[in-house]
Scaffold this active site. Structure first.
Site, PDB file in Angstrom:
ATOM      1  N   CYS A 140       0.845  -1.201   0.000  1.00 60.47           N
ATOM      2  CA  CYS A 140       0.000   0.000   0.000  1.00 60.47           C
ATOM      3  C   CYS A 140       0.882   1.255   0.000  1.00 60.47           C
ATOM      4  CB  CYS A 140      -0.959  -0.059   1.177  1.00 60.47           C
ATOM      5  SG  CYS A 140      -2.256   1.215   1.157  1.00 60.47           S
ATOM      6  N   ASP A 181      -8.340  -3.157  -7.621  1.00 63.14           N
ATOM      7  CA  ASP A 181      -7.924  -2.202  -6.587  1.00 63.14           C
ATOM      8  C   ASP A 181      -8.512  -0.836  -6.904  1.00 63.14           C
ATOM      9  OD1 ASP A 181      -6.609  -0.462  -4.853  1.00 63.14           O
ATOM     10  OD2 ASP A 181      -4.700  -1.508  -5.018  1.00 63.14           O
ATOM     11  N   HIS A 232      -7.460  -4.322  -3.371  1.00 69.39           N
ATOM     12  CA  HIS A 232      -6.442  -3.655  -2.571  1.00 69.39           C
ATOM     13  C   HIS A 232      -6.261  -4.426  -1.271  1.00 69.39           C
ATOM     14  CE1 HIS A 232      -3.915  -0.246  -1.602  1.00 69.39           C
ATOM     15  NE2 HIS A 232      -4.441  -0.212  -0.391  1.00 69.39           N
TER      16      HIS A 232
END
Length: 245
Positions: free
Chosen positions: A125, A183, A214
């Site tokens: 991330c 995502d 994600h």
């Protein structure tokens, strides 16, 4: 391979940065991996991920990425309040602070008797972006970026020249870029922007897009995909073993 975990408090220009160190129990010298967390810092899933890498013969350092904005030891929850706090910290931290953090860790690593002389980076991330950012340091030889956020956007106010994508010429090592097609933080057009810029810069990289959401590496929550996670670890470890070990 068995591992041991401890922490070290490193001095940086913006204060003490607690850094968790996960080290394989071996008499051999080991490469180092700078491992960057999500906005929540070293949660259980991040600690377990770091230990997986350490268990394959790498000493893994997990810094508190927003150390200047939180008390030492802060771990944010995977909830709305934690997300809001983490995103606020991300916006508040000066980009040059990340560079100073990287330099502090690299300087510490170089003094350690266990260090083999090779350093890589990895992250999930925002940590994927911070791993990419670490690759700007000349010592970083291999970097694994998992669904790196904000590479396709300019989120650094008044410092466009310091955005990571505007400094691609500083990257000398090899990159592994892993993305989830579902995502919603990094849409297809955003991924295309990153790919084209990296291609134009003639970087050494591989690019993988999987059918995942994600945070599919995070072994907590409904977006976790164990099959993709194992594949992701395998790709990262093969890169590190080839370039660092």
């Amino acid at each position: 391979m068995l591992i041991q975990s401890e922490f070290v408090d490193l001095n940086t220009p913006t204060g003490i940065m607690r850094t968790y160190v996960h080290k394989p129990l071996t008499h051999k010298k080991t490469p180092a991996i700078l491992f960057y967390s999500e906005i929540f810092q070293q949660t259980g899933p991040i600690e377990r991920a770091a230990k997986i890498i350490a268990g394959h013969g790498f000493t893994v350092l997990v810094p508190e990425v927003f150390h200047e904005l939180n008390p030492i030891g802060t771990v944010l929850a995977y909830d709305d309040a934690g997300r809001d706090k983490g995103n606020a910290d991300k916006s508040a931290k000066d980009v040059e602070g990340y560079d100073a953090d990287n330099q502090a860790m690299i300087a510490w690593i170089k003094k350690q008797p266990w260090f083999s002389g090779h350093i890589g980076a990895m992250g999930f991330c925002i940590g994927g972006h911070l791993a990419f950012r670490a690759a700007l340091q000349p010592e970083i030889e291999a970097t694994a970026c998992f669904y790196a956020t904000d590479l396709h956007t300019n989120v650094i106010p008044n410092k466009p020249n310091q955005h990571s994508m505007n400094r691609l010429k500083d990257i000398k090592g090899e990159l592994l870029m892993i993305w989830g097609k579902q995502d919603n933080h990094i849409p297809e057009q955003g991924r295309k922007v990153v790919y084209e810029k990296m291609l134009d810069a003639q970087l050494a990289f591989t690019w993988h897009e999987f059918n995942g959401q994600h945070a599919f590496m995070r072994d907590e929550g409904e977006r976790y995909d164990p099959e993709l996670a194992l594949l992701g670890y395998d790709l990262a470890l093969k890169l590190f073993q080839r370039k660092l070990a």
